[in-house]
Design an enzyme around this catalytic site. Sequence first.
Site, PDB file in Angstrom:
ATOM      1  N   HIS A  30      52.402 -11.900  28.017  1.00 44.25           N
ATOM      2  CA  HIS A  30      52.289 -11.107  26.794  1.00 44.25           C
ATOM      3  C   HIS A  30      50.866 -11.185  26.223  1.00 44.25           C
ATOM      4  CE1 HIS A  30      54.910  -9.353  23.349  1.00 44.25           C
ATOM      5  NE2 HIS A  30      53.697  -8.828  23.318  1.00 44.25           N
ATOM      6  N   GLY A  68      48.906  -8.491  25.815  1.00 48.21           N
ATOM      7  CA  GLY A  68      48.469  -7.172  25.354  1.00 48.21           C
ATOM      8  C   GLY A  68      47.589  -7.217  24.123  1.00 48.21           C
ATOM      9  N   ALA A  69      47.921  -8.096  23.178  1.00 48.48           N
ATOM     10  CA  ALA A  69      47.135  -8.198  21.948  1.00 48.48           C
ATOM     11  C   ALA A  69      46.224  -9.412  21.943  1.00 48.48           C
ATOM     12  CB  ALA A  69      48.072  -8.258  20.743  1.00 48.48           C
ATOM     13  N   GLU A 105      61.316 -14.082  25.642  1.00 48.31           N
ATOM     14  CA  GLU A 105      60.016 -14.753  25.703  1.00 48.31           C
ATOM     15  C   GLU A 105      60.038 -16.021  24.857  1.00 48.31           C
ATOM     16  OE1 GLU A 105      56.966 -11.977  24.569  1.00 48.31           O
ATOM     17  OE2 GLU A 105      57.403 -10.607  26.217  1.00 48.31           O
ATOM     18  N   ALA A 142      54.568  -2.802  26.772  1.00 44.81           N
ATOM     19  CA  ALA A 142      55.128  -2.391  25.481  1.00 44.81           C
ATOM     20  C   ALA A 142      56.037  -3.481  24.918  1.00 44.81           C
ATOM     21  CB  ALA A 142      55.875  -1.070  25.623  1.00 44.81           C
ATOM     22  N   ARG A 143      57.316  -3.438  25.314  1.00 49.34           N
ATOM     23  CA  ARG A 143      58.290  -4.410  24.843  1.00 49.34           C
ATOM     24  C   ARG A 143      59.237  -4.757  25.988  1.00 49.34           C
ATOM     25  NH1 ARG A 143      55.473  -5.759  21.544  1.00 49.34           N
ATOM     26  NH2 ARG A 143      55.615  -5.666  19.274  1.00 49.34           N
TER      27      ARG A 143
END
Length: 529
Positions: free
Chosen positions: A279, A281-282, A261, A231-232
């Site tokens: 990171h 995720g996307a 980050e 998520a974050r």
Amino acid sequence: MNKPVVLVAEELSEAGLAVLGADFEVRHTDGSDRSQLLPALAGVDALIVRSATQVDAEAIAAAPKLRVVARAGVGLDNVDVEAATKAGVMVVNAPTSNITSAAEQTIALILASARNTAQAHAALKNGEWKRSKYTGVELDEKVVGILGLGKIGQLVAQRLQPFGVELIAYDPYLPPARAAQMGVKLLSLEEVLKQADFITVHLPKTKETLGLIGDRELHQVKPSVRIVNVARGGIVDEGALYSAIKEGRVAGAGLDVFSKEPCTDSPLFELDQVVATPHLGASTHEAQEKAGTQVARSVKLALAGEFVPDAVNVQGGAVAEDVKPGLPLAEKLGRVFTALAGEVATKLDVEVRGEIAAQDVRVLELAALKGVFTDVIEEQVTYVNAPLLAKDRGIEVELVTSSESPDWRNLVTVRGVLADGRHVSVSGTLSGPRQITKIVEVNGYEMEIEPTAHLCFLTYADRPGIVGVVGRLLGEHGINIASMQVARDVKGGKALIALTVDSAIPADVVEQIVAEIGADSGRSVDLED
């Protein structure tokens, strides 16, 4: 005509650029380089960024023509939404572009953590065959706790069900019945922490969620628990997680996000029980393409003055399908209201009646306000700055809804009080299968007239011969009447003529008509864009 300027400050997919097409002047800059970004913002109508460009108050001030900031992704940590809103700048993102990718990355990290995939891979690549060291656990019959049942959390729940897991979740904003429909049992955070064998985080990063899983929470979990965060960064306290794993209070973790980050040096990376990714995720081709095309479409809508469903600083959020056809109606009613009033009201009510009132209709209030100011403000009026324009002028605005609508299935009314105490109102509806826009009331006079490009309203004392005089005077000036309706309160009382004409009626012609028929008022309305 000059084309609107769109500044692309970071990489955008070819599909996204194709959506913009030839309708815009597309410029490029390096948004991460402040010395390039700020001068490039001059004269820009729209700015498209990803995560590396800081769109703060300084950047917004450097772009006086800026109307929309589009983030090709989900998070808005790098965009000062408050500063943008004050400047009347719409902020949009691509909220659904990466949900599938993020959900799949979550499943990948859950499985990788359960089976020690990354660690065993690294050992084998290093020439070590360690089957016993990397014995893992099955998901079958395990309890998975999902923190946050938004779009991504729901996709994760769907994808986990075939693994034979029991799904529990913490989400204070979701009704238990909705969770039950998804096969998920809704519990408190403490209960999820105590019961779960796997915990996966899908919450937004806010003041409330920052550090949500900290030292106290990590003393409540099973020692066999594995924690995944796609998520974050910062929602899981990384220092507390490190201590919990070192002390054997947490079995492992799968991390895709970090509090700072890029992150290339973390104590967590020293732990064999942690699988980490930068990171990702996307980071799929599909997600990047979806993000690019979604924000490009939003930019086109915003620069056309249309409502943008993915705008984050526009009240009302997503618009129901039943409500969307009412947007142009409400905007036209706002424009007619201002023309009839001849000034800005001190108080405005936007009233929505009928079946549509069961929906969230706040966006109709915005559309009406947009119409109210469109013809009296030099700057472009948008769904973002319309409420600010009303506030700056001290106008009290209220949305009124009711399921009761005796004469029409749905009815929208813009009603206001002027500085001298006069009341002005105009009502409209969408008629028939084709949803034709019609004005059905003006200042209490009932009618049924389609709001075409050119309208005129005349109020006078009811008596014979007035229609003929109006027709003659318009004919003398070469203005053709398309339709005319006459309404009155009582015989011999006050009457209103509503006209649609083929061309605009000049102000001096309206004055001439008013003088010759002794009208109380005469107003022409031009709705051409």
